[in-house]
Design a protein around this motif. Structure first.
Motif, PDB file in Angstrom:
ATOM      1  N   THR A 169      12.927 -17.445  -9.159  1.00  0.00           N
ATOM      2  CA  THR A 169      11.832 -17.415  -8.186  1.00  0.00           C
ATOM      3  C   THR A 169      11.640 -16.005  -7.631  1.00  0.00           C
ATOM      4  OG1 THR A 169      12.252 -19.718  -7.546  1.00  0.00           O
ATOM      5  CG2 THR A 169      10.982 -18.361  -6.005  1.00  0.00           C
ATOM      6  N   VAL A 170      12.741 -15.374  -7.260  1.00  0.00           N
ATOM      7  CA  VAL A 170      12.690 -14.013  -6.719  1.00  0.00           C
ATOM      8  C   VAL A 170      12.167 -13.037  -7.765  1.00  0.00           C
ATOM      9  CG1 VAL A 170      14.138 -12.101  -5.935  1.00  0.00           C
ATOM     10  CG2 VAL A 170      14.460 -14.386  -4.968  1.00  0.00           C
ATOM     11  N   TYR A 171      12.663 -13.153  -8.994  1.00  0.00           N
ATOM     12  CA  TYR A 171      12.275 -12.255 -10.076  1.00  0.00           C
ATOM     13  C   TYR A 171      10.773 -12.351 -10.345  1.00  0.00           C
ATOM     14  CZ  TYR A 171      12.038 -10.369 -14.857  1.00  0.00           C
ATOM     15  OH  TYR A 171      11.706  -9.675 -15.989  1.00  0.00           O
ATOM     16  N   LYS A 172      10.245 -13.558 -10.461  1.00  0.00           N
ATOM     17  CA  LYS A 172       8.814 -13.726 -10.739  1.00  0.00           C
ATOM     18  C   LYS A 172       7.961 -13.219  -9.582  1.00  0.00           C
ATOM     19  CE  LYS A 172       9.279 -17.593 -13.977  1.00  0.00           C
ATOM     20  NZ  LYS A 172       9.032 -19.049 -14.220  1.00  0.00           N
ATOM     21  N   THR A 173       8.424 -13.437  -8.355  1.00  0.00           N
ATOM     22  CA  THR A 173       7.685 -12.929  -7.193  1.00  0.00           C
ATOM     23  C   THR A 173       7.642 -11.400  -7.212  1.00  0.00           C
ATOM     24  OG1 THR A 173       8.405 -14.835  -5.873  1.00  0.00           O
ATOM     25  CG2 THR A 173       7.529 -12.936  -4.685  1.00  0.00           C
ATOM     26  N   ASN A 174       8.777 -10.786  -7.480  1.00  0.00           N
ATOM     27  CA  ASN A 174       8.836  -9.325  -7.509  1.00  0.00           C
ATOM     28  C   ASN A 174       7.992  -8.734  -8.627  1.00  0.00           C
ATOM     29  OD1 ASN A 174      10.483  -9.003  -5.267  1.00  0.00           O
ATOM     30  ND2 ASN A 174      12.383  -9.032  -6.446  1.00  0.00           N
ATOM     31  N   LEU A 175       7.963  -9.387  -9.794  1.00  0.00           N
ATOM     32  CA  LEU A 175       7.136  -8.895 -10.905  1.00  0.00           C
ATOM     33  C   LEU A 175       5.659  -8.890 -10.526  1.00  0.00           C
ATOM     34  CD1 LEU A 175       8.636 -10.450 -14.183  1.00  0.00           C
ATOM     35  CD2 LEU A 175       8.563  -8.043 -13.521  1.00  0.00           C
ATOM     36  N   GLU A 176       5.191 -10.008  -9.959  1.00  0.00           N
ATOM     37  CA  GLU A 176       3.786 -10.067  -9.548  1.00  0.00           C
ATOM     38  C   GLU A 176       3.516  -9.086  -8.420  1.00  0.00           C
ATOM     39  OE1 GLU A 176       0.544 -13.246  -7.755  1.00  0.00           O
ATOM     40  OE2 GLU A 176       2.205 -13.998  -8.999  1.00  0.00           O
ATOM     41  N   ALA A 177       4.491  -8.927  -7.522  1.00  0.00           N
ATOM     42  CA  ALA A 177       4.330  -7.994  -6.408  1.00  0.00           C
ATOM     43  C   ALA A 177       4.203  -6.562  -6.920  1.00  0.00           C
ATOM     44  CB  ALA A 177       5.503  -8.109  -5.450  1.00  0.00           C
ATOM     45  N   ALA A 178       4.970  -6.200  -7.952  1.00  0.00           N
ATOM     46  CA  ALA A 178       4.916  -4.836  -8.482  1.00  0.00           C
ATOM     47  C   ALA A 178       3.527  -4.491  -8.977  1.00  0.00           C
ATOM     48  CB  ALA A 178       5.943  -4.673  -9.605  1.00  0.00           C
ATOM     49  N   VAL A 179       2.883  -5.435  -9.663  1.00  0.00           N
ATOM     50  CA  VAL A 179       1.522  -5.207 -10.172  1.00  0.00           C
ATOM     51  C   VAL A 179       0.533  -5.091  -9.012  1.00  0.00           C
ATOM     52  CG1 VAL A 179      -0.351  -6.181 -11.560  1.00  0.00           C
ATOM     53  CG2 VAL A 179       2.027  -6.396 -12.338  1.00  0.00           C
ATOM     54  N   GLU A 180       0.643  -5.986  -8.047  1.00  0.00           N
ATOM     55  CA  GLU A 180      -0.309  -5.993  -6.935  1.00  0.00           C
ATOM     56  C   GLU A 180      -0.104  -4.794  -6.019  1.00  0.00           C
ATOM     57  OE1 GLU A 180      -3.512  -7.143  -4.633  1.00  0.00           O
ATOM     58  OE2 GLU A 180      -2.875  -7.772  -6.645  1.00  0.00           O
ATOM     59  N   ILE A 181       1.130  -4.353  -5.828  1.00  0.00           N
ATOM     60  CA  ILE A 181       1.391  -3.181  -4.986  1.00  0.00           C
ATOM     61  C   ILE A 181       0.714  -1.953  -5.572  1.00  0.00           C
ATOM     62  CG2 ILE A 181       3.208  -1.538  -4.313  1.00  0.00           C
ATOM     63  CD1 ILE A 181       4.995  -4.000  -3.806  1.00  0.00           C
ATOM     64  N   ALA A 182       0.823  -1.763  -6.890  1.00  0.00           N
ATOM     65  CA  ALA A 182       0.179  -0.619  -7.537  1.00  0.00           C
ATOM     66  C   ALA A 182      -1.333  -0.655  -7.325  1.00  0.00           C
ATOM     67  CB  ALA A 182       0.509  -0.598  -9.023  1.00  0.00           C
ATOM     68  N   ARG A 183      -1.926  -1.843  -7.372  1.00  0.00           N
ATOM     69  CA  ARG A 183      -3.378  -1.963  -7.134  1.00  0.00           C
ATOM     70  C   ARG A 183      -3.714  -1.682  -5.680  1.00  0.00           C
ATOM     71  NH1 ARG A 183      -7.901  -5.671  -6.041  1.00  0.00           N
ATOM     72  NH2 ARG A 183      -6.513  -7.197  -5.074  1.00  0.00           N
ATOM     73  N   GLN A 184      -2.910  -2.195  -4.768  1.00  0.00           N
ATOM     74  CA  GLN A 184      -3.182  -2.006  -3.351  1.00  0.00           C
ATOM     75  C   GLN A 184      -3.052  -0.542  -2.936  1.00  0.00           C
ATOM     76  OE1 GLN A 184      -4.289  -4.151  -0.964  1.00  0.00           O
ATOM     77  NE2 GLN A 184      -4.541  -5.750  -2.509  1.00  0.00           N
ATOM     78  N   LEU A 185      -2.128   0.191  -3.560  1.00  0.00           N
ATOM     79  CA  LEU A 185      -2.004   1.619  -3.264  1.00  0.00           C
ATOM     80  C   LEU A 185      -3.312   2.335  -3.568  1.00  0.00           C
ATOM     81  CD1 LEU A 185       1.557   2.557  -4.630  1.00  0.00           C
ATOM     82  CD2 LEU A 185       0.883   2.038  -2.274  1.00  0.00           C
ATOM     83  N   ARG A 186      -3.941   1.963  -4.681  1.00  0.00           N
ATOM     84  CA  ARG A 186      -5.210   2.583  -5.066  1.00  0.00           C
ATOM     85  C   ARG A 186      -6.355   2.073  -4.191  1.00  0.00           C
ATOM     86  NH1 ARG A 186      -5.542   1.308 -11.347  1.00  0.00           N
ATOM     87  NH2 ARG A 186      -7.455   2.557 -11.193  1.00  0.00           N
ATOM     88  N   LEU A 187      -6.403   0.764  -3.987  1.00  0.00           N
ATOM     89  CA  LEU A 187      -7.502   0.167  -3.227  1.00  0.00           C
ATOM     90  C   LEU A 187      -7.469   0.611  -1.764  1.00  0.00           C
ATOM     91  CD1 LEU A 187      -9.888  -1.825  -3.375  1.00  0.00           C
ATOM     92  CD2 LEU A 187      -8.288  -3.654  -2.801  1.00  0.00           C
ATOM     93  N   ARG A 188      -6.294   0.597  -1.159  1.00  0.00           N
ATOM     94  CA  ARG A 188      -6.152   1.020   0.239  1.00  0.00           C
ATOM     95  C   ARG A 188      -6.078   2.541   0.375  1.00  0.00           C
ATOM     96  NH1 ARG A 188      -3.118  -3.270   3.626  1.00  0.00           N
ATOM     97  NH2 ARG A 188      -3.291  -5.165   2.383  1.00  0.00           N
ATOM     98  N   ASN A 189      -5.928   3.243  -0.751  1.00  0.00           N
ATOM     99  CA  ASN A 189      -5.792   4.703  -0.796  1.00  0.00           C
ATOM    100  C   ASN A 189      -4.661   5.170   0.123  1.00  0.00           C
ATOM    101  OD1 ASN A 189      -6.308   7.318  -1.624  1.00  0.00           O
ATOM    102  ND2 ASN A 189      -7.913   7.661  -0.110  1.00  0.00           N
ATOM    103  N   LEU A 190      -3.501   4.579  -0.079  1.00  0.00           N
ATOM    104  CA  LEU A 190      -2.334   4.929   0.718  1.00  0.00           C
ATOM    105  C   LEU A 190      -1.679   6.181   0.147  1.00  0.00           C
ATOM    106  CD1 LEU A 190      -0.817   1.358   1.141  1.00  0.00           C
ATOM    107  CD2 LEU A 190      -2.169   2.642   2.803  1.00  0.00           C
ATOM    108  N   GLY A 191      -1.211   7.058   1.024  1.00  0.00           N
ATOM    109  CA  GLY A 191      -0.573   8.291   0.573  1.00  0.00           C
ATOM    110  C   GLY A 191       0.659   8.596   1.390  1.00  0.00           C
ATOM    111  N   GLY A 192       1.364   9.639   0.982  1.00  0.00           N
ATOM    112  CA  GLY A 192       2.590  10.028   1.665  1.00  0.00           C
ATOM    113  C   GLY A 192       3.788   9.309   1.071  1.00  0.00           C
TER     114      GLY A 192
END
Length: 416
Positions: free
Chosen positions: A313-336
């Motif tokens: 359960t943890v592994y599958k959650t983290n895998l999906e989170a890794a993909v979504e985090i990369a998208r959110q960094l671009r969409l939210r334009n987070l830096g630093g």
């Protein structure tokens, strides 16, 4: 097959641009009509203060706030000078006139950050008049093509100047690349002429607006469609492409929709990206806590209970989170600095796979991003170059009551 589109809205006194991949918004850019773009603009400025304590100087470029010039961004007066051993006082003095280019927009109470290492971007190359160096985009992975491009640019660049080959140059003929460099050299000569007759502080070159920048920087052969909601902008785009890349004109479309961002589901994704919590499809969720130079992302299983065991359960959650985090960094334009607190995993192969997936998704980001690896506490640390304000900084205003904390002073009613 990845389908990439660019959606442009030029209504409501602003230009808004969204990059879509398989109809999912990945990046959003917003520029009000009344604002001038500072990043990329070139000024003739005057050094106001030299501060050895922080190895930096403040330069008056004619804006409301002085620009910040760090010692590593200063060009030495003499080619023989050893800048690595020189302090800011050895390189600059108050009253000195300098040519600087804005590298970062003003953020919060800070003025813009500037550099004396000017670069002029074209569609296929970036000319670096002050640096004798040739670089190739990391997204061009074929070694034979990299070598071809390196040889072409070495021959075409002006003596003593450097150039970076952009991803769009992949497969482009040598004469087209040479023309691109010649146009940029001509622009640099024009800037030098203006500088010779201009009093400091003054603007020497203003970076173009958002639509021309998007066509120059983002609209490449990888983009299937460029869709605009204004016929005037549509016609302007075709005119720009006459000089940038006429072959792409057949991919430009005009759609007269009341709200093109609503039609392509961009507004909904923007609203989600402005929230602290982002849900994952599996039922888990992410929490984003954003400070000025640091963002912390927490991963939680939420409603996802899995079907095998806790580790799965943890592994599958983290895998999906890794993909979504990369998208959110671009969409939210987070830096630093970005700190990611994935859910603890027992198996090392699971930890390695999550980091691998995160790295694969980060490679799609045009902004320079480095994954530093796991900290001793099991946190993933990465850095992402910050150039423009984040989506939240653009669209949200701190509450005058709580000052942005989301909390107000008051008494609890349930004291024991």
């Amino acid at each position: 097959m990845l389908k990439r589109e660019i959606i442009v809205s030029t209504r409501d006194n602003a230009t808004r641009v969204a990059l879509l991949e398989n109809r999912v918004p990945m990046e959003v850019y917003i520029e009000p009509d009344e604002e001038i773009c500072l990043v990329g603009s070139i000024f003739k400025g005057v050094v106001e203060n030299v501060l050895p304590g922080i190895e930096a100087a403040f330069v008056n470029v004619g804006l409301d706030r002085n620009a910040f010039l760090y010692v590593n961004d200063v060009l030495p007066q003499s080619a023989r000078a050893d800048q690595s051993a020189a302090g800011i006082r050895d390189l600059l003095h108050p009253g000195q006139e300098v040519i600087v280019q804005v590298a970062k927009d003003p953020l919060g109470n800070k003025g813009p950050r500037v550099t004396m290492r000017v670069n002029l971007p074209g569609h296929y190359t970036v000319l670096m008049p002050t640096v004798n160096h040739v670089g190739i985009s990391r997204r061009i992975e074929d070694e034979s093509e990299r070598e071809r491009l390196r040889e072409v640019v070495h021959r075409a660049r002006p003596e003593g100047m450097g150039a970076i080959v952009r991803t769009a140059a992949r497969g482009i003929a040598a004469e087209v690349l040479a023309d691109d460099i010649r146009e940029l050299e001509k622009l640099w000569r024009d800037i030098q002429k203006r500088e010779a007759g201009a009093a400091a502080p003054s603007l020497l070159y203003r970076e173009c607006g958002l639509l021309p920048r998007i066509i120059r920087d983002l609209f490449t052969e990888e983009i299937e469609r460029l869709v605009l909601d204004s016929f005037t902008s549509y016609a302007r785009s075709l005119t720009i492409l006459d000089t940038v890349n006429p072959q792409l004109k057949s991919r430009v479309f005009w759609e007269d929709k009341p709200d093109i961002f609503e039609a392509y589901n961009v507004n909904q994704e923007i609203n989600k990206a402005l929230q602290r919590k982002t849900w994952l499809r599996c039922g888990g969720y992410l929490i984003f806590d954003q400070a000025e130079a640091l963002t912390v992302i927490d991963v939680n299983t939420g409603r996802f209970t899995g079907r095998v065991d806790l580790e799965d359960t943890v592994y599958k959650t983290n895998l999906e989170a890794a993909v979504e985090i990369a998208r959110q960094l671009r969409l939210r334009n987070l830096g630093g600095i970005i700190i990611i607190d994935f859910i603890d995993m027992s198996h090392e192969e699971h930890r390695n796979r999550v980091l691998e997936v995160l790295g694969e998704e980060i490679k799609k980001d045009r902004r320079r991003t480095h994954i530093m690896g796991l900290t001793r506490l099991g946190l993933v640390e990465l850095t992402r170059k910050k150039v423009h304000p984040s989506l939240a900084e653009l669209l949200l205003t701190n509450c005058p009551q709580c000052g942005g904390t989301g909390k107000i002073q008051g008494q609890r009613k349930d004291w024991a």
